[in-house]
Scaffold this motif. Structure first.
Motif, PDB file in Angstrom:
ATOM      1  N   PHE A  27       0.838  -1.280   0.012  1.00 10.85           N
ATOM      2  CA  PHE A  27       0.099   0.019   0.104  1.00 10.85           C
ATOM      3  C   PHE A  27       0.859   1.154  -0.203  1.00 10.85           C
ATOM      4  CE2 PHE A  27      -2.255  -3.239   2.326  1.00 10.85           C
ATOM      5  CZ  PHE A  27      -3.456  -3.540   1.397  1.00 10.85           C
ATOM      6  N   LYS A  28       0.481   2.155  -0.863  1.00 13.45           N
ATOM      7  CA  LYS A  28       1.347   3.258  -1.021  1.00 13.45           C
ATOM      8  C   LYS A  28       0.703   4.584  -0.466  1.00 13.45           C
ATOM      9  CE  LYS A  28       4.084   3.803  -4.674  1.00 13.45           C
ATOM     10  NZ  LYS A  28       4.487   3.840  -5.898  1.00 13.45           N
ATOM     11  N   ILE A  29       1.207   5.630  -0.333  1.00 14.85           N
ATOM     12  CA  ILE A  29       0.594   6.803   0.480  1.00 14.85           C
ATOM     13  C   ILE A  29      -0.607   7.244  -0.228  1.00 14.85           C
ATOM     14  CG2 ILE A  29       1.941   8.430  -0.789  1.00 14.85           C
ATOM     15  CD1 ILE A  29       0.710   8.541   2.743  1.00 14.85           C
ATOM     16  N   ASN A  30      -0.976   7.248  -1.476  1.00 17.57           N
ATOM     17  CA  ASN A  30      -1.835   7.504  -2.306  1.00 17.57           C
ATOM     18  C   ASN A  30      -3.206   6.558  -1.768  1.00 17.57           C
ATOM     19  OD1 ASN A  30      -0.290   9.213  -3.548  1.00 17.57           O
ATOM     20  ND2 ASN A  30      -0.591   8.446  -5.641  1.00 17.57           N
ATOM     21  N   PHE A  31      -3.048   5.525  -1.449  1.00 21.97           N
ATOM     22  CA  PHE A  31      -4.026   4.539  -0.911  1.00 21.97           C
ATOM     23  C   PHE A  31      -4.590   4.959   0.205  1.00 21.97           C
ATOM     24  CE2 PHE A  31      -5.336   1.013   1.577  1.00 21.97           C
ATOM     25  CZ  PHE A  31      -6.504   0.653   0.817  1.00 21.97           C
ATOM     26  N   PHE A  32      -3.636   5.449   1.092  1.00 24.47           N
ATOM     27  CA  PHE A  32      -4.162   5.963   2.550  1.00 24.47           C
ATOM     28  C   PHE A  32      -4.946   7.352   2.345  1.00 24.47           C
ATOM     29  CE2 PHE A  32      -0.739   3.199   3.712  1.00 24.47           C
ATOM     30  CZ  PHE A  32      -1.227   2.264   4.525  1.00 24.47           C
ATOM     31  N   ILE A  33      -4.475   8.004   1.289  1.00 29.78           N
ATOM     32  CA  ILE A  33      -5.248   9.261   1.166  1.00 29.78           C
ATOM     33  C   ILE A  33      -6.400   9.118   0.840  1.00 29.78           C
ATOM     34  CG2 ILE A  33      -5.100  11.360  -0.268  1.00 29.78           C
ATOM     35  CD1 ILE A  33      -2.191  11.518   0.008  1.00 29.78           C
ATOM     36  N   TYR A  34      -6.605   8.115  -0.282  1.00 24.89           N
ATOM     37  CA  TYR A  34      -7.897   7.555  -0.984  1.00 24.89           C
ATOM     38  C   TYR A  34      -8.892   7.208   0.202  1.00 24.89           C
ATOM     39  CZ  TYR A  34     -11.389   5.149  -3.031  1.00 24.89           C
ATOM     40  OH  TYR A  34     -12.629   4.273  -3.567  1.00 24.89           O
ATOM     41  N   GLY A  35      -8.245   6.398   1.058  1.00 24.63           N
ATOM     42  CA  GLY A  35      -9.132   5.918   2.331  1.00 24.63           C
ATOM     43  C   GLY A  35      -9.579   6.872   3.229  1.00 24.63           C
ATOM     44  N   VAL A  36      -8.870   7.974   3.462  1.00 24.89           N
ATOM     45  CA  VAL A  36      -9.500   8.921   4.402  1.00 24.89           C
ATOM     46  C   VAL A  36     -10.502   9.780   3.572  1.00 24.89           C
ATOM     47  CG1 VAL A  36      -8.696  11.269   5.335  1.00 24.89           C
ATOM     48  CG2 VAL A  36      -6.889   9.298   5.564  1.00 24.89           C
ATOM     49  N   VAL A  37     -10.157  10.137   2.363  1.00 26.09           N
ATOM     50  CA  VAL A  37     -11.396  10.822   1.539  1.00 26.09           C
ATOM     51  C   VAL A  37     -12.549   9.875   1.477  1.00 26.09           C
ATOM     52  CG1 VAL A  37     -11.848  11.607  -0.791  1.00 26.09           C
ATOM     53  CG2 VAL A  37      -9.708  12.125   0.105  1.00 26.09           C
ATOM     54  N   LEU A  38     -12.460   8.693   1.395  1.00 28.93           N
ATOM     55  CA  LEU A  38     -13.551   7.733   1.238  1.00 28.93           C
ATOM     56  C   LEU A  38     -14.323   7.791   2.441  1.00 28.93           C
ATOM     57  CD1 LEU A  38     -15.031   5.753  -0.733  1.00 28.93           C
ATOM     58  CD2 LEU A  38     -13.495   3.888   0.186  1.00 28.93           C
ATOM     59  N   LEU A  39     -13.613   7.718   3.695  1.00 28.49           N
ATOM     60  CA  LEU A  39     -14.290   7.691   4.920  1.00 28.49           C
ATOM     61  C   LEU A  39     -15.098   8.928   5.293  1.00 28.49           C
ATOM     62  CD1 LEU A  39     -14.827   6.379   7.876  1.00 28.49           C
ATOM     63  CD2 LEU A  39     -12.416   7.201   8.400  1.00 28.49           C
ATOM     64  N   LEU A  40     -14.407  10.270   4.831  1.00 32.56           N
ATOM     65  CA  LEU A  40     -14.996  11.628   5.024  1.00 32.56           C
ATOM     66  C   LEU A  40     -16.244  11.687   4.307  1.00 32.56           C
ATOM     67  CD1 LEU A  40     -11.965  13.783   5.236  1.00 32.56           C
ATOM     68  CD2 LEU A  40     -13.379  13.071   7.316  1.00 32.56           C
ATOM     69  N   SER A  41     -16.236  11.224   3.083  1.00 31.03           N
ATOM     70  CA  SER A  41     -17.286  11.061   2.149  1.00 31.03           C
ATOM     71  C   SER A  41     -18.416  10.205   2.642  1.00 31.03           C
ATOM     72  CB  SER A  41     -16.859  10.774   0.781  1.00 31.03           C
ATOM     73  OG  SER A  41     -15.754  11.543   0.299  1.00 31.03           O
ATOM     74  N   TYR A  42     -18.079   9.213   3.123  1.00 34.54           N
ATOM     75  CA  TYR A  42     -19.224   8.180   3.654  1.00 34.54           C
ATOM     76  C   TYR A  42     -19.972   8.813   4.890  1.00 34.54           C
ATOM     77  CZ  TYR A  42     -21.323   4.461   5.927  1.00 34.54           C
ATOM     78  OH  TYR A  42     -22.458   3.609   6.739  1.00 34.54           O
ATOM     79  N   LYS A  43     -19.006   9.583   5.774  1.00 37.06           N
ATOM     80  CA  LYS A  43     -19.585  10.290   6.870  1.00 37.06           C
ATOM     81  C   LYS A  43     -20.375  11.459   6.579  1.00 37.06           C
ATOM     82  CE  LYS A  43     -16.273   9.024  10.529  1.00 37.06           C
ATOM     83  NZ  LYS A  43     -15.508   9.210  11.691  1.00 37.06           N
ATOM     84  N   LEU A  44     -20.077  12.099   5.543  1.00 33.67           N
ATOM     85  CA  LEU A  44     -20.851  13.387   4.953  1.00 33.67           C
ATOM     86  C   LEU A  44     -22.291  12.997   4.326  1.00 33.67           C
ATOM     87  CD1 LEU A  44     -20.959  16.444   4.423  1.00 33.67           C
ATOM     88  CD2 LEU A  44     -19.876  15.962   2.202  1.00 33.67           C
ATOM     89  N   ILE A  45     -22.187  11.723   3.627  1.00 36.23           N
ATOM     90  CA  ILE A  45     -23.479  11.311   2.945  1.00 36.23           C
ATOM     91  C   ILE A  45     -24.330  10.781   4.075  1.00 36.23           C
ATOM     92  CG2 ILE A  45     -24.236   9.396   1.610  1.00 36.23           C
ATOM     93  CD1 ILE A  45     -21.741   9.700  -0.153  1.00 36.23           C
ATOM     94  N   HIS A  46     -23.920   9.969   5.045  1.00 37.12           N
ATOM     95  CA  HIS A  46     -24.554   9.612   6.082  1.00 37.12           C
ATOM     96  C   HIS A  46     -25.074  10.725   6.997  1.00 37.12           C
ATOM     97  CE1 HIS A  46     -25.883   6.561   9.068  1.00 37.12           C
ATOM     98  NE2 HIS A  46     -25.547   7.329   9.954  1.00 37.12           N
ATOM     99  N   ALA A  47     -24.379  11.762   7.121  1.00 41.98           N
ATOM    100  CA  ALA A  47     -25.155  12.934   7.769  1.00 41.98           C
ATOM    101  C   ALA A  47     -26.196  13.615   6.999  1.00 41.98           C
ATOM    102  CB  ALA A  47     -23.847  13.966   8.157  1.00 41.98           C
ATOM    103  N   LEU A  48     -25.990  13.708   5.820  1.00 41.20           N
ATOM    104  CA  LEU A  48     -27.087  14.321   4.933  1.00 41.20           C
ATOM    105  C   LEU A  48     -28.226  13.392   4.475  1.00 41.20           C
ATOM    106  CD1 LEU A  48     -24.624  16.778   2.853  1.00 41.20           C
ATOM    107  CD2 LEU A  48     -26.104  17.339   5.059  1.00 41.20           C
ATOM    108  N   LYS A  49     -28.136  12.211   4.865  1.00 39.12           N
ATOM    109  CA  LYS A  49     -29.214  11.166   4.551  1.00 39.12           C
ATOM    110  C   LYS A  49     -30.616  11.782   4.710  1.00 39.12           C
ATOM    111  CE  LYS A  49     -29.547   6.151   4.291  1.00 39.12           C
ATOM    112  NZ  LYS A  49     -29.212   5.012   4.759  1.00 39.12           N
ATOM    113  N   SER A  50     -30.962  12.364   6.090  1.00 37.74           N
ATOM    114  CA  SER A  50     -32.155  12.329   6.475  1.00 37.74           C
ATOM    115  C   SER A  50     -32.564  13.725   5.970  1.00 37.74           C
ATOM    116  CB  SER A  50     -32.065  12.606   8.017  1.00 37.74           C
ATOM    117  OG  SER A  50     -31.202  13.602   8.369  1.00 37.74           O
ATOM    118  N   ASP A  51     -31.931  14.388   5.060  1.00 34.05           N
ATOM    119  CA  ASP A  51     -32.374  15.950   4.354  1.00 34.05           C
ATOM    120  C   ASP A  51     -33.545  15.516   3.184  1.00 34.05           C
ATOM    121  OD1 ASP A  51     -32.533  18.480   3.193  1.00 34.05           O
ATOM    122  OD2 ASP A  51     -30.803  18.992   4.005  1.00 34.05           O
ATOM    123  N   THR A  52     -34.366  16.185   3.221  1.00 35.73           N
ATOM    124  CA  THR A  52     -35.556  15.828   2.339  1.00 35.73           C
ATOM    125  C   THR A  52     -35.379  16.763   1.112  1.00 35.73           C
ATOM    126  OG1 THR A  52     -36.915  17.579   3.469  1.00 35.73           O
ATOM    127  CG2 THR A  52     -37.075  15.205   4.024  1.00 35.73           C
TER     128      THR A  52
END
Length: 480
Positions: free
Chosen positions: A45-70
């Protein structure tokens, strides 16, 4: 005044000791860093993979936070974000398994192929003598989907080339599967010696530069980086050794008689030269051949001492660069003499294996010679035979004094002043480093630290002593 000189001398010796200690420990630390980098290369695993993992985790949390918005706009944005994340995850997964499969395939194919898994062809650049062109072929390598295959070669146990890309294909075919990969790279050879390539590392990397699977491989190849002639205006040299009466010389040379190898007694021989001890033992009349003055000579014997009286293991980079210069000077003298009418015989001061490559044997001997502390100059040098002797700045003052006491007329001593290798204009270099990019080659790096290096003061002091000794006596010598 004496106390001040003593104090300054004490500070200078303390500085040299501390610098030597720091330098030797720094070498150990750099070796540790090399080993650490080698084993870290097996982490896929290279440094780009870890950066991608952080971006993926933050994006998932953002989607989960805005999931209830109508809000319809937010819903559409979340849907597009989910599609992008799923697509990126699929691409990363495909890249991962593509790279993994290619590396695993190469690993098992390498086991059956053995040392022939990687084909290496090496040629020295005709324009640049110290540059090696490396052509690499891997017939069993598969390229990952839109990915890359890199190769790194290891030589002389703890050195390695930079990673270089295999972009070409061995076989030209419509389907690129199993067509083999090929690539080229250039390597600067800083030292005059024989380089042994004993290992390689093949890297399989994906198109996103997220993963890198390293697979070690074995190679077995060597190449010799020979010395080259430098500018030199030769003088006339006369041989001192008579082996064949081919060329007549103006000055008579002494030819020793056969003191240990005798000839049978003849009627014309003087009975006083009979060796009676041998007659008493073997009942055979033999006589010694007397010493004569011969007007013929045939061979120029050349000696070059690589004996180093300094602790050269503490200053490896500096001493190896100086060794390059000494080898070039020795080869220049030999090459110049070889073009004359006399036959030149080079006497090496260390045992070198027979030349297995298409190279002049003397050139090969000089190339493989190293600094040593085995045979001193006095034990190696034969004044009765030698016409040429090459010494250097690392020769001990005591050996030079003994050499002068046994000096015979007709011998030319070449003193190679090694400190000239790092001669530079320090102020100009300092200004160049401020306003321009500093050169990255090894010699320039060493020149930048030579001004304050403790080896400089030792070498220059020894050079002055040797030159003063040679000038005091009626000795034919030249400074290179």
């Amino acid at each position: 005044m004496k106390s001040l000189n003593f104090y300054l001398k004490y500070l200078r010796n303390a500085f040299i000791t501390l610098y030597s200690f720091y330098y030797s420990n720094g070498m150990k630390f750099s070796a540790f860093i090399r080993y650490l980098k080698y084993y870290l290369s097996f982490i896929p695993f290279k440094i780009n993979f870890f950066i991608y993992g952080v971006v993926l985790l933050l994006s998932y949390k953002l989607i989960h936070a805005l999931k209830s918005d109508t809000n319809s706009f937010i819903a559409l944005t979340l849907l597009m974000a989910k599609i992008a994340l799923i697509f990126s995850a699929v691409v990363v997964t495909v890249s991962f398994f593509s790279t993994l499969i290619c590396s695993v395939y190469f690993y098992f194919q390498k086991k059956s192929s053995g040392s022939s898994a990687i084909e290496i062809e090496m040629n020295q650049d005709a324009a640049k003598k110290d540059v090696l062109q490396i052509h690499t072929k891997i017939a069993i390598a598969l390229k990952p989907i839109l990915g890359f295959v890199y190769v790194k070669l290891f030589y002389d146990q703890n050195h390695s080339t930079d990673k270089y890309l295999l972009t070409g294909r061995i076989k030209k075919q419509w389907i690129p599967f199993k067509s083999g990969l090929a690539g080229s790279n250039s390597l600067a050879l800083p030292y005059i010696k024989e380089y042994y390539f004993s290992g390689a590392m093949v890297y399989f990397e994906d198109m996103l530069n997220f993963f890198s699977f390293a697979v070690p491989a074995q190679i077995n190849q060597s190449i010799v980086n020979p010395p080259h002639s430098i500018l030199y205006n030769p003088t006339e040299f006369l041989p001192k050794k008579t082996e064949e009466e081919k060329i007549r010389i103006e000055q008579l040379r002494k030819v020793e008689g056969e003191y240990l190898n005798y000839k049978k007694f003849e009627d014309s021989d003087d009975v006083r030269r009979i060796v009676w001890k041998i007659f008493a033992k073997n009942k055979e009349l033999v006589v010694r051949t007397p010493e004569i003055m011969d007007p013929f000579a045939s061979h120029i014997y050349m000696y070059a001492s690589f004996y180093n009286s300094f602790p050269f293991h503490l200053y490896e980079s500096f001493c190896m660069t100086m060794l390059n210069h000494f080898k070039n000077c020795v080869w220049t003298v030999y090459d110049t003499l070889a073009k004359k009418e006399f036959e030149v015989k080079y006497v090496a001061d260390q045992s070198i294996a027979a030349n297995a490559q298409a190279m002049h044997q003397v050139k090969y001997n000089i190339t493989l010679s190293n600094w040593h502390q085995d045979i001193t100059l006095i034990d190696y040098y034969k004044p009765k035979n030698a016409s040429i002797l090459c010494i250097h700045s690392f020769t001990s003052e005591a050996d030079v004094e003994s050499l002068i006491s046994n000096y015979e007329a007709g011998t030319t001593i070449f003193f190679v002043q090694l400190s000239k290798v790092f001669k530079s204009y320090y102020l100009l270099n300092w200004l160049m480093r401020i306003f321009f990019k500093a050169p990255t080659d090894t010699l320039s790096t060493l020149k930048s630290t030579w001004a304050i290096h403790p080896l400089k003061f030792k070498v220059q002091s020894n050079e002055q002593k040797i030159i003063s000794l040679l000038k005091k006596q009626a000795i034919n010598f030249e400074i290179l």
